[in-house]
Enzyme design. Structure first.
Site, PDB file in Angstrom:
ATOM      1  N   ASP A 145       0.847  -1.192   0.000  1.00 20.66           N
ATOM      2  CA  ASP A 145       0.000   0.000   0.000  1.00 20.66           C
ATOM      3  C   ASP A 145       0.885   1.245   0.000  1.00 20.66           C
ATOM      4  O   ASP A 145       1.878   1.326   0.721  1.00 20.66           O
ATOM      5  CB  ASP A 145      -0.923  -0.008   1.226  1.00 20.66           C
ATOM      6  CG  ASP A 145      -2.064   0.976   1.080  1.00 20.66           C
ATOM      7  OD1 ASP A 145      -3.220   0.527   0.945  1.00 20.66           O
ATOM      8  OD2 ASP A 145      -1.812   2.207   1.084  1.00 20.66           O
ATOM      9  N   ILE A 146       0.490   2.225  -0.804  1.00 28.65           N
ATOM     10  CA  ILE A 146       1.292   3.445  -0.958  1.00 28.65           C
ATOM     11  C   ILE A 146       1.220   4.321   0.293  1.00 28.65           C
ATOM     12  O   ILE A 146       2.083   5.169   0.507  1.00 28.65           O
ATOM     13  CB  ILE A 146       0.815   4.217  -2.224  1.00 28.65           C
ATOM     14  CG1 ILE A 146       1.897   5.142  -2.741  1.00 28.65           C
ATOM     15  CG2 ILE A 146      -0.472   4.978  -1.955  1.00 28.65           C
ATOM     16  CD1 ILE A 146       1.601   5.693  -4.131  1.00 28.65           C
ATOM     17  N   ASN A 154     -13.013  -3.084   2.466  1.00 29.50           N
ATOM     18  CA  ASN A 154     -13.965  -1.988   2.579  1.00 29.50           C
ATOM     19  C   ASN A 154     -14.901  -2.059   1.372  1.00 29.50           C
ATOM     20  O   ASN A 154     -14.439  -2.044   0.224  1.00 29.50           O
ATOM     21  CB  ASN A 154     -13.232  -0.635   2.601  1.00 29.50           C
ATOM     22  CG  ASN A 154     -12.360  -0.480   3.834  1.00 29.50           C
ATOM     23  OD1 ASN A 154     -12.749  -0.871   4.925  1.00 29.50           O
ATOM     24  ND2 ASN A 154     -11.166   0.078   3.659  1.00 29.50           N
ATOM     25  N   GLY A 200     -15.378   3.318   3.501  1.00 29.21           N
ATOM     26  CA  GLY A 200     -14.014   3.772   3.268  1.00 29.21           C
ATOM     27  C   GLY A 200     -13.388   3.278   1.986  1.00 29.21           C
ATOM     28  O   GLY A 200     -12.196   3.500   1.757  1.00 29.21           O
ATOM     29  N   GLN A 201     -14.165   2.597   1.127  1.00 31.09           N
ATOM     30  CA  GLN A 201     -13.583   2.143  -0.147  1.00 31.09           C
ATOM     31  C   GLN A 201     -13.296   3.356  -1.024  1.00 31.09           C
ATOM     32  O   GLN A 201     -14.172   4.199  -1.247  1.00 31.09           O
ATOM     33  CB  GLN A 201     -14.531   1.180  -0.872  1.00 31.09           C
ATOM     34  CG  GLN A 201     -13.881   0.570  -2.114  1.00 31.09           C
ATOM     35  CD  GLN A 201     -14.775  -0.465  -2.818  1.00 31.09           C
ATOM     36  OE1 GLN A 201     -15.935  -0.645  -2.462  1.00 31.09           O
ATOM     37  NE2 GLN A 201     -14.223  -1.118  -3.825  1.00 31.09           N
ATOM     38  N   SER A 202     -12.058   3.449  -1.484  1.00 28.29           N
ATOM     39  CA  SER A 202     -11.668   4.580  -2.331  1.00 28.29           C
ATOM     40  C   SER A 202     -11.202   4.137  -3.715  1.00 28.29           C
ATOM     41  O   SER A 202     -11.138   4.956  -4.631  1.00 28.29           O
ATOM     42  CB  SER A 202     -10.560   5.401  -1.661  1.00 28.29           C
ATOM     43  OG  SER A 202      -9.423   4.588  -1.412  1.00 28.29           O
ATOM     44  N   HIS A 226     -10.134  -5.333  -3.290  1.00 29.56           N
ATOM     45  CA  HIS A 226      -8.810  -5.544  -2.703  1.00 29.56           C
ATOM     46  C   HIS A 226      -8.949  -5.953  -1.256  1.00 29.56           C
ATOM     47  O   HIS A 226      -9.812  -5.472  -0.530  1.00 29.56           O
ATOM     48  CB  HIS A 226      -7.921  -4.301  -2.844  1.00 29.56           C
ATOM     49  CG  HIS A 226      -8.572  -3.019  -2.430  1.00 29.56           C
ATOM     50  ND1 HIS A 226      -9.480  -2.362  -3.230  1.00 29.56           N
ATOM     51  CD2 HIS A 226      -8.451  -2.284  -1.313  1.00 29.56           C
ATOM     52  CE1 HIS A 226      -9.888  -1.268  -2.615  1.00 29.56           C
ATOM     53  NE2 HIS A 226      -9.294  -1.205  -1.437  1.00 29.56           N
ATOM     54  N   LEU A 227      -8.057  -6.853  -0.880  1.00 30.21           N
ATOM     55  CA  LEU A 227      -7.963  -7.327   0.494  1.00 30.21           C
ATOM     56  C   LEU A 227      -6.757  -6.631   1.115  1.00 30.21           C
ATOM     57  O   LEU A 227      -5.641  -6.735   0.587  1.00 30.21           O
ATOM     58  CB  LEU A 227      -7.770  -8.848   0.452  1.00 30.21           C
ATOM     59  CG  LEU A 227      -7.752  -9.638   1.751  1.00 30.21           C
ATOM     60  CD1 LEU A 227      -9.071  -9.502   2.501  1.00 30.21           C
ATOM     61  CD2 LEU A 227      -7.477 -11.119   1.437  1.00 30.21           C
ATOM     62  N   HIS A 228      -6.986  -5.893   2.207  1.00 31.48           N
ATOM     63  CA  HIS A 228      -5.871  -5.289   2.948  1.00 31.48           C
ATOM     64  C   HIS A 228      -5.310  -6.346   3.893  1.00 31.48           C
ATOM     65  O   HIS A 228      -6.065  -6.941   4.685  1.00 31.48           O
ATOM     66  CB  HIS A 228      -6.358  -4.118   3.804  1.00 31.48           C
ATOM     67  CG  HIS A 228      -6.883  -2.925   3.073  1.00 31.48           C
ATOM     68  ND1 HIS A 228      -6.148  -1.772   2.883  1.00 31.48           N
ATOM     69  CD2 HIS A 228      -8.095  -2.684   2.500  1.00 31.48           C
ATOM     70  CE1 HIS A 228      -6.877  -0.866   2.248  1.00 31.48           C
ATOM     71  NE2 HIS A 228      -8.074  -1.399   2.000  1.00 31.48           N
TER      72      HIS A 228
HETATM   73  P1  AMP Z   1      -9.694   1.399   0.157  1.00 32.70           P
HETATM   74  O1  AMP Z   1      -9.758   2.743   0.834  1.00 32.70           O
HETATM   75  O2  AMP Z   1     -10.152   0.254   1.016  1.00 32.70           O
HETATM   76  O3  AMP Z   1     -10.383   1.435  -1.188  1.00 32.70           O
HETATM   77  O4  AMP Z   1      -8.162   1.115  -0.081  1.00 32.70           O
HETATM   78  C1  AMP Z   1      -7.459   1.655  -1.164  1.00 32.70           C
HETATM   79  C2  AMP Z   1      -6.016   1.630  -0.787  1.00 32.70           C
HETATM   80  O5  AMP Z   1      -5.243   1.815  -1.965  1.00 32.70           O
HETATM   81  C3  AMP Z   1      -5.582   2.719   0.190  1.00 32.70           C
HETATM   82  O6  AMP Z   1      -5.082   2.124   1.374  1.00 32.70           O
HETATM   83  C4  AMP Z   1      -4.525   3.506  -0.591  1.00 32.70           C
HETATM   84  O7  AMP Z   1      -3.468   3.941   0.240  1.00 32.70           O
HETATM   85  C5  AMP Z   1      -4.069   2.488  -1.611  1.00 32.70           C
HETATM   86  N1  AMP Z   1      -3.512   3.031  -2.827  1.00 32.70           N
HETATM   87  C6  AMP Z   1      -4.007   4.031  -3.582  1.00 32.70           C
HETATM   88  N2  AMP Z   1      -3.232   4.232  -4.663  1.00 32.70           N
HETATM   89  C7  AMP Z   1      -2.229   3.316  -4.597  1.00 32.70           C
HETATM   90  C8  AMP Z   1      -1.106   3.022  -5.423  1.00 32.70           C
HETATM   91  N3  AMP Z   1      -0.860   3.696  -6.551  1.00 32.70           N
HETATM   92  N4  AMP Z   1      -0.283   2.025  -5.034  1.00 32.70           N
HETATM   93  C9  AMP Z   1      -0.516   1.343  -3.900  1.00 32.70           C
HETATM   94  N5  AMP Z   1      -1.567   1.571  -3.074  1.00 32.70           N
HETATM   95  C10 AMP Z   1      -2.409   2.553  -3.421  1.00 32.70           C
END
Ligand code: AMP
Length: 111
Positions: free
Chosen positions: A29-30, A84, A90-92, A97-99
């Site tokens: 994760d970035i 999420n 909180g899904q962005s 994706h699985l954290h």
């Molecule tokens: P969510 O908020 O559950 O949708 O998680 C999305 C995740 O993607 C967040 O934890 C971000 O930090 C991560 N993220 C966004 N852009 C990137 C990227 N380019 N490389 C790696 N992780 C990313």
């Protein structure tokens, strides 16, 4: 489709990829929220958990298999797996994706 994680899977944009197989890709994760914070995504585009169907069962199994293998490789005895679903949760990024989070203690209930 203009999807960030599809572009990472296809290496159109760079990421710190630490695992890739026929079904899933894992990368750091970035913006890590724990000492270990890895995202595991299906190689095919699935918008989120709400879009899963029984046809996705092998992909879902591969997501969790990769998570347990990566956690073991990192020496994590306990860890948190999070999905999420939807902006309210909180899904962005709207590619499933699985954290995989580990390396510190986690509170419950989550924030
Ligand atoms: P969510 O908020 O559950 O949708 O998680 C999305 C995740 O993607 C967040 O934890 C971000 O930090 C991560 N993220 C966004 N852009 C990137 C990227 N380019 N490389 C790696 N992780 C990313």
């Amino acid at each position: 489709m203009d999807c960030l994680f599809c572009k990472i899977v296809s290496a159109q944009i760079p990421a710190n990829v630490i695992h890739k197989d026929a079904l899933v890709t894992a990368f750091r994760d970035i913006n890590p929220q724990a000492p270990t914070h890895i995202l595991i995504v299906p190689n095919e585009h699935i918008g989120g958990a709400a879009d899963l169907t029984p046809a996705h069962t092998p992909t879902l199994a591969a997501l969790f298999a990769a998570a347990s293998q990566l956690a073991a490789a990192k020496g994590l005895s306990g860890y948190r797996l999070v999905i999420n679903q939807g902006a309210e949760a909180g899904q962005s990024v709207f590619h499933l994706h699985l954290h995989l989070l580990g390396g510190r203690r986690f509170a419950w209930p989550p924030g």
